[in-house]
Motif scaffolding. Structure first.
Motif: not given
Length: 377
Positions: A176-191
């Protein structure tokens, strides 16, 4: 739990499993105490039975001795009598005397029967109860060893389930933690991609270079987090599968113990107890029934003698016992006097009328006496 057909752990947190494991452990200890108490109660019951039959044996032996003394007391009074000699010779006694001897014999018979009963209690029934007590204690000790091994195996299964569940929780949390970090990275990438989409003709070359460098860093971070997430996700799936398999195995083990093993364990403690107790008590019943049978046989003999009380036959035996006293004497014979040879009554003319009158008087008197005798009879 024994009445259910399905076991399932309803807790989803570690504390719940710990509580359930402690509850099962407490049950196992309580089961052991119950089996131990049952064995103690059986041993105490068997001890009470031993004490009871030991006391009953003493009472039967004392009763036997008293009966023997009673019979001996009255037999000693009759040994020197003529009746006793006749009884030893051919038992051709007067019916009342025969009843008396049979009554004394019945007392002696009962004395021997009660002595035999006392011996059976002391040397057979009590020994059987002692053996059953030893067997019950030995079977409990053996069952206790088996139960200890079963409990150890069950605790190992519960501990294994607890360990597997902790591993699953840990890997799932990491996933769950790794998934949360991955989603955070995806958001940063989108930005970052959104910024890169702005018109670049008015952006300086230096700032454009920085943006490209930042995009590359975010992509590398995303790749690392994606790899980490995939790795943790795989570990979480494997841990969950292992946990579910272990959970099923644990439920099956608990089910097997409570439904099958526990019942077999109680059967082991009971092994031979009821059958042995049945045989011991049937020995007691058989001895008591044999005593009653012997007593009834003796009473039947006395009853037949009582039914045979007959005055006429006793009168005949009594007269035969004293033949010199009751044997009829020789007839008186006519003693002639001085040559008189006439030995019959003669009815000559002078005395004929007198004889006829006397004959009528005798007949009348006999008829009257006969009527009186019949009335008296």
């Amino acid at each position: 739990l024994v009445g259910s057909t399905q076991f399932s752990f309803a807790f989803t947190d570690l504390s719940g499993y710990v509580l359930l494991s402690l509850e099962i452990r407490a049950q196992l200890v309580e089961q052991q105490k119950c089996l131990e108490q049952q064995t103690e109660m059986r041993v105490q019951l068997l001890q009470d039975l031993q004490d009871f039959f030991r006391k009953k044996s003493e009472i039967e032996m004392e009763y036997s001795r008293n009966l023997e003394k009673l019979a001996e007391r009255f037999m000693a009074k009759t040994r020197s009598t003529k009746d006793h000699q006749q009884y030893k010779k051919d038992q051709n006694l007067l019916s009342p005397v025969n009843c008396w001897y049979l009554l004394l014999n019945q007392v002696r018979r009962e004395s021997k029967d009660h002595a035999t009963l006392s011996d059976i209690y002391l040397n057979n029934v009590i020994m059987r109860f002692m053996q059953i007590s030893e067997d019950s204690t030995r079977m409990f000790k053996k069952s206790k060893e088996i139960a200890f091994q079963l409990h150890e195996d069950l605790m190992k299964v519960l501990n294994e389930l607890y360990t597997v569940m902790k591993t699953y929780h840990m890997y799932h949390a990491e996933s769950i933690s790794a998934e949360s970090k991955l989603k955070e990275a995806e958001k940063q990438e989108e930005k970052q991609i959104g910024r890169s989409g702005d018109p670049v003709f008015h952006i300086r070359l230096e700032e454009r270079h920085q943006r490209r460098s930042s995009v590359k860093k975010i992509e590398k971070m995303k790749e690392k987090r994606q790899a980490k997430y995939s790795e943790n996700k795989l570990k979480s799936i494997k841990a969950r599968n292992e946990y579910l398999l272990t959970l099923e195995a644990t439920n099956a083990s608990v089910f097997k113990y409570y439904i099958h093993d526990l019942s077999d364990l109680i059967d082991c403690c009971d092994l031979g107890y009821h059958a042995s107790l049945n045989r011991a008590l049937r020995t007691y019943l058989s001895a008591e029934y044999n005593l009653e049978t012997s007593r009834h046989e003796g009473l039947d003999i006395i009853e037949n003698a009582v039914d045979s009380l007959e005055p006429r036959s006793d009168k005949q035996r009594f007269m035969e016992m004293y033949p010199t006293a009751f044997c009829p004497p020789m007839k008186f014979e006519f003693q002639s006097h001085m040559g008189d040879e006439v030995c019959q009554v003669t009815a000559q003319q002078p005395v004929q009328a007198e004889l006829m009158l006397r004959h009528q008087q005798l007949q009348s008197r006999l008829a009257t006496l006969k009527i009186e005798n019949e009335e008296v009879r």
